[in-house]
Design a protein around this motif. Structure first.
Motif, short mmCIF file in Angstrom:
data_model
loop_
_atom_site.label_atom_id
_atom_site.label_comp_id
_atom_site.label_asym_id
_atom_site.label_seq_id
_atom_site.Cartn_x
_atom_site.Cartn_y
_atom_site.Cartn_z
N ASN A 110 1.21 5.22 -2.31
CA ASN A 110 0.65 5.98 -3.43
C ASN A 110 1.21 5.48 -4.76
O ASN A 110 2.04 4.57 -4.81
CB ASN A 110 0.89 7.48 -3.23
CG ASN A 110 2.37 7.81 -3.16
OD1 ASN A 110 3.19 7.17 -3.83
ND2 ASN A 110 2.73 8.76 -2.33
N ASN A 114 -6.24 -0.44 -7.36
CA ASN A 114 -6.70 0.91 -7.01
C ASN A 114 -6.69 1.16 -5.51
O ASN A 114 -6.31 2.24 -5.06
CB ASN A 114 -8.11 1.16 -7.56
CG ASN A 114 -8.17 1.14 -9.08
OD1 ASN A 114 -9.21 0.88 -9.67
ND2 ASN A 114 -7.06 1.40 -9.74
N VAL A 115 -7.11 0.16 -4.74
CA VAL A 115 -7.14 0.34 -3.28
C VAL A 115 -5.71 0.42 -2.74
O VAL A 115 -5.39 1.29 -1.93
CB VAL A 115 -7.95 -0.79 -2.60
CG1 VAL A 115 -7.78 -0.75 -1.09
CG2 VAL A 115 -9.43 -0.66 -2.97
N LYS A 116 -4.83 -0.46 -3.21
CA LYS A 116 -3.44 -0.45 -2.69
C LYS A 116 -2.68 0.79 -3.13
O LYS A 116 -1.77 1.23 -2.44
CB LYS A 116 -2.72 -1.73 -3.10
CG LYS A 116 -3.19 -2.95 -2.31
CD LYS A 116 -2.22 -4.10 -2.36
CE LYS A 116 -2.67 -5.22 -1.42
NZ LYS A 116 -1.83 -6.41 -1.50
N CYS A 117 -3.02 1.34 -4.29
CA CYS A 117 -2.36 2.58 -4.74
C CYS A 117 -3.08 3.82 -4.21
O CYS A 117 -2.72 4.95 -4.58
CB CYS A 117 -2.28 2.64 -6.26
SG CYS A 117 -1.08 1.51 -6.93
N SER A 118 -4.11 3.61 -3.41
CA SER A 118 -4.86 4.69 -2.74
C SER A 118 -5.56 5.65 -3.70
O SER A 118 -5.83 6.80 -3.34
CB SER A 118 -3.94 5.51 -1.81
OG SER A 118 -3.28 4.66 -0.93
N THR A 119 -5.84 5.22 -4.94
CA THR A 119 -6.65 6.07 -5.80
C THR A 119 -8.13 5.84 -5.50
O THR A 119 -8.98 6.64 -5.87
CB THR A 119 -6.37 5.81 -7.31
OG1 THR A 119 -6.51 4.42 -7.57
CG2 THR A 119 -4.97 6.26 -7.70
N HIS A 166 -15.39 1.50 -4.33
CA HIS A 166 -14.84 1.39 -5.69
C HIS A 166 -15.89 1.74 -6.75
O HIS A 166 -17.06 1.36 -6.62
CB HIS A 166 -14.29 -0.03 -5.93
CG HIS A 166 -13.33 -0.08 -7.08
ND1 HIS A 166 -13.76 -0.09 -8.39
CD2 HIS A 166 -11.99 -0.06 -7.12
CE1 HIS A 166 -12.70 -0.11 -9.19
NE2 HIS A 166 -11.60 -0.08 -8.44
N CYS A 191 4.43 2.98 -5.82
CA CYS A 191 4.17 1.75 -6.54
C CYS A 191 5.09 1.62 -7.76
O CYS A 191 5.63 0.55 -8.03
CB CYS A 191 2.70 1.70 -6.97
SG CYS A 191 2.32 0.21 -7.87
N GLY A 198 0.83 -1.20 0.00
CA GLY A 198 0.00 0.00 0.00
C GLY A 198 0.86 1.24 0.00
O GLY A 198 2.01 1.22 0.41
N LYS A 231 -10.47 4.74 -1.95
CA LYS A 231 -10.29 4.64 -0.49
C LYS A 231 -10.42 3.21 0.03
O LYS A 231 -9.60 2.74 0.80
CB LYS A 231 -11.32 5.55 0.19
CG LYS A 231 -10.86 6.07 1.54
CD LYS A 231 -11.71 7.25 2.00
CE LYS A 231 -13.15 6.80 2.15
NZ LYS A 231 -14.09 7.87 2.42
N CYS A 232 -11.48 2.52 -0.39
CA CYS A 232 -11.69 1.15 0.07
C CYS A 232 -12.54 0.41 -0.97
O CYS A 232 -13.10 1.04 -1.86
CB CYS A 232 -12.37 1.13 1.44
SG CYS A 232 -13.98 1.93 1.40
#
Ligand code: ZN
Length: 344
Positions: free
Chosen positions: A56, A248-253, A260, A60, A54, A255-256
């Protein structure tokens, strides 16, 4: 059969997978051992560090440096390609579109890089029950001249590998590069029958998203920051959106998982959505896992899973007759599973 097993056994279609991010930790260890010997503990430890827990987008992108080192030789690149395909085949992916940016180093030119990947794909398809296509990636952080070289390589090799080379991907750090500068190159690709999958709306950049939608594409990678108007336009133009939940969640684009954009697009907009992994090795996931996540988070039915699978086939960069075969295989699987339909 429980749902997790049902999904694991399900014939799946993966359309958004970057070669260098798609090797699971075990395969990276295997690759390290093959390249550096069995006692390469240091490299094996590094391979574990490649998994991204995790952060940004910038953090990554740093994760890929080690994989680029492993694939800098002909042997490393070919083996990495074989292992990535094998990992997808193990997860019952029956059709895979891999994408990679041609890289030049002291051992190979960009064209040789692509040829090595193509050779490995051809060889692995003879061993594994999977069909693989290749998209060449344009790195938006690099020059337009490099992008043109990539498109030229695709066009040149498409004659020899016409069933494998299928399109162009536009990717790289979305904060870098100006999309408008790449339009002539992408136009050239399109005019020469290469399909386009563009990373689009990965970050909040409404002007660029408008430019990309106006230019057009077959598939939109991520589509995280599409406005309602833009989503409507995507739908009107019949562009599919490749949703990569864990990425997307792990790159914080995003939130959870609950938040999504998949949910809104699939349920409310009814736009064609495809579930993909992006970089399953880096994000420590599989396509099966993404389906399980989607099913559990958004309360999907088996019919929804079927619809998602058929969407993927519909927007795959292959001939109609092959799409027909893939759809039949998927429908057959759903048909022989006699479990009663359940919302849970
Ligand atoms: Zn991607």
């Amino acid at each position: 059969m429980d749902t997790t097993n049902f999904i694991r056994m399900m014939p799946k279609i993966e359309l958004h997978a970057h070669l260098n991010g798609s090797l699971c930790t075990k395969s990276i260890e295997e690759l390290c051992e093959e390249l550096y010997g069995v006692n390469s503990n240091e490299k094996v430890l590094l391979s574990k560090e490649l998994v991204f827990d995790g952060g940004n987008l910038d953090q990554c992108f740093l994760k890929f440096r080690f994989m680029h080192e492993l694939t800098a030789t002909k042997k490393g690149l070919q083996l990495a390609t074989e292992l990535a395909i094998r990992d997808f085949a193990k997860d019952n992916v029956i059709y895979l579109e891999l994408r990679t940016t041609p890289k030049k180093n002291s051992e190979m030119s960009k064209e040789e890089y692509v040829k090595n990947v193509l050779e490995a794909i051809e060889r692995t398809m003879k061993i594994e029950s999977i069909h693989v296509s290749l998209l060449l990636s344009i790195d938006r952080s690099k020059s337009v001249a490099e992008a043109e070289e990539t498109v030229n390589i695709a066009l040149q090799l498409k004659n020899t590998y016409k069933d494998i080379i299928s399109g162009i991907d536009f990717s790289g750090n979305p904060k870098l590069g100006n999309f408008m500068h790449f339009i002539p190159v992408l136009e050239k690709a399109r005019k020469n029958d290469l399909k386009l999958a563009l990373h689009c709306a990965e970050i909040h950049n409404p002007a660029e998203i408008d430019q990309m939608i106006k230019f057009g594409m077959e598939r939109c990678g991520h589509g995280t920051f599409l406005s309602e108007l833009q989503l409507n336009e995507i739908y009107r133009r019949n562009i599919a959106i490749e949703c990569c939940l864990t990425s997307n969640v792990k790159c914080s684009t995003v939130k959870c998982y609950d938040d999504h954009h998949f949910k809104h697009i699939f349920n409310d907009k009814k736009a064609p959505v495809i579930l993909c992994t992006d970089d399953c090795g880096v994000f420590d996931t599989t396509l099966s896992n993404e389906f399980v996540l989607a099913k559990n988070t958004f309360n999907l039915t088996k019919n929804d899973l079927l619809q998602l699978s058929l969407n993927a086939v519909e927007f795959a960069f292959v001939h109609e007759h092959f799409k027909h075969d893939l759809k039949q295989r998927i429908r057959h699987y759903f048909k022989i599973q006699t479990e009663p339909e359940s919302k849970n």
